[in-house]
Design an enzyme around this catalytic site. Structure first.
Site: not given
Ligand code: PMP
Length: 425
Positions: A138, A215, A218, A241, A381
């Protein structure tokens, strides 16, 4: 990418390990109709819905407790401080951190990774050092490291994956060397749903003296994550999430690493002593929580992890895998639909990206929205991953504990409707 049929479709709700139909009654938002149809919420990788206990906890906090914490000597401040610190203990237990003060409250995964890149990265990354990532990351687990590499003259290297996002561990092992200082990797991909072999990656990283930052945006919501068993050095995730509020997240770090780090934010609450020209820092975890934190958010996250534990993380994981596999099977069986990521029986969770031939994912999403079905369409993203897959965007359905196979069947009907509407089948 595969357009093939992926074996038999799993029978609906076979051996469903949790009662999603009963659990969905805990989520007030799911009772509504959208565009005249019952809401089917399949955008959980973006954010999850919140159970009533979490919503009630937020309201109750503001109705009965609200005060600034850690500095008052009055009743409400002490009550708020106790609730805030109790939430830290609950989150620490949730990820099996060795100590509650290894759990730092942040604004979310993005905030946690940025803190890490500054607070750990600026001290520990030097010119020509290497940071290993994958093309699956991401943007939140890529761009902060790009900025760090630029600041320090370091090098980013990308561990190869196949098109399903599966990491080649041998190649990874061969890339590790004395110059490798950090491995920054997703636990579960927000696009492909693929689960990275984080424990093995941590072991190999440590053999070479490198630090591993995972990270967990998920993974923490959907599967048991034990930071000690995985032996990861840092883990970041987001409350929103995982049935918790927005604006709260976690940076977990091993005590010795956090102790050695400089703070990321400077100001009130994170100091020990302030002189006019210089200051010293408070102990963990306060050193990393400068300013008034998101008190209600932390308390809400504590309630959310209790809720998830009450349902059972093993059951939630099994449910996500079962629904994810079911979705992969039924979508792959549709004419003109390609599913990205591992096969139904591969190392995958409940995130399923797909493309419908000759249809833009936004058009698919719009038709589904008309059916009351919420999915995501776009680059998620993850622009480098989109380029690797040879697409501009995908449609993505992602499940949580309240989703059912019946809802996946409605998704398939909606995709079919989109194909008929645009005349592509
Ligand atoms: N890493 C991953 C794998 C994600 O799915 C996301 C959220 N889509 C993020 C980072 C970023 O999370 P946040 O927008 O809550 O900071």
């Amino acid at each position: 990418m595969s357009t093939s049929t992926r074996g038999a479709v799993a029978p609906a709700d076979r051996a469903a390990p949790l009662d999603a139909v009963a659990l969905r009654r805990d989520f007030p938002i799911l009772t509504q109709e959208v565009r005249g149809k019952p809401l089917i919420y399949l955008d959980n990788a973006a954010t999850s819905q919140k159970p009533r206990v979490v919503i009630d906890a937020l309201r109750e906090y503001y109705e009965t407790t609200n005060a600034n914490i850690h500095r008052g000597i009055h009743y409400l401040s002490e009550k708020g401080t106790a609730a805030y610190e109790d939430a830290r203990v609950r989150v620490a237990r949730f990820i099996n951190a060795a100590q509650p003060h290894e759990v730092i409250f942040t604004r979310g995964t993005t905030d946690g990774i940025n803190m890490l890149a500054r607070a750990w990265g600026d001290e520990n990354i030097a010119a020509d050092d290497e940071i290993l990532l994958t093309e699956v990351e991401h943007h939140s687990n890529l761009v902060p490291w790009q900025a760090l590499a630029k600041r320090r003259g370091a090098r980013l290297r990308f561990i190869p994956t196949d098109d399903a996002g599966v990491i080649d561990l041998d190649t990874y092992g061969g890339m590790l060397g004395p110059q490798t200082k950090l491995v920054a990797v997703h636990h579960v991909s927000n696009v492909l749903g693929v689960i990275a072999p984080v424990a093995e990656m941590a072991r190999l990283a440590h053999e070479h003296g490198a630090v591993i930052a995972v990270d967990g945006a998920q993974s923490a919501p959907h599967m048991p994550v034990d930071v000690q068993a995985l032996d990861v050095d840092f883990l970041t995730f987001s409350g929103h999430k995982m049935a918790g509020p927005t604006g709260i997240g976690i940076l977990y770090g091993k005590e010795a690493l956090l102790d050695a780090m400089e703070p990321a934010h400077f100001g009130g609450s994170m100091i020990r002593m302030v002189e006019l020209e210089s200051s010293t820092w408070a102990d963990l975890p306060d050193k990393f929580e400068g300013g008034t934190p998101n008190i209600a958010g932390a308390i809400g996250l504590g309630v959310a992890v209790d809720y998830l534990e009450h349902v059972g993380m093993d059951a939630i994981n099994a449910h996500a895998r079962q629904l994810g596999s079911y979705a992969v099977n039924v979508l792959s069986d549709m004419p003109g639909v390609s599913v990205h990521g591992p096969e139904a029986d591969g190392e995958r969770g409940g995130v399923v990206s797909f493309t419908v031939h000759d249809l833009h994912p936004h058009d698919v999403g719009t038709v589904l929205d008309g059916e009351g079905i919420a999915i995501r369409a776009g680059h998620h993203c993850a622009q480098p991953l989109m380029r690797k897959l040879g697409v501009h965007a995908t449609a993505r359905a992602s499940v949580y504990l309240y989703n059912t196979t019946d809802e996946i069947d409605r998704l398939v009907e909606g995709v079919d409707k989109a194909q008929r509407f645009f005349g592509t089948i």
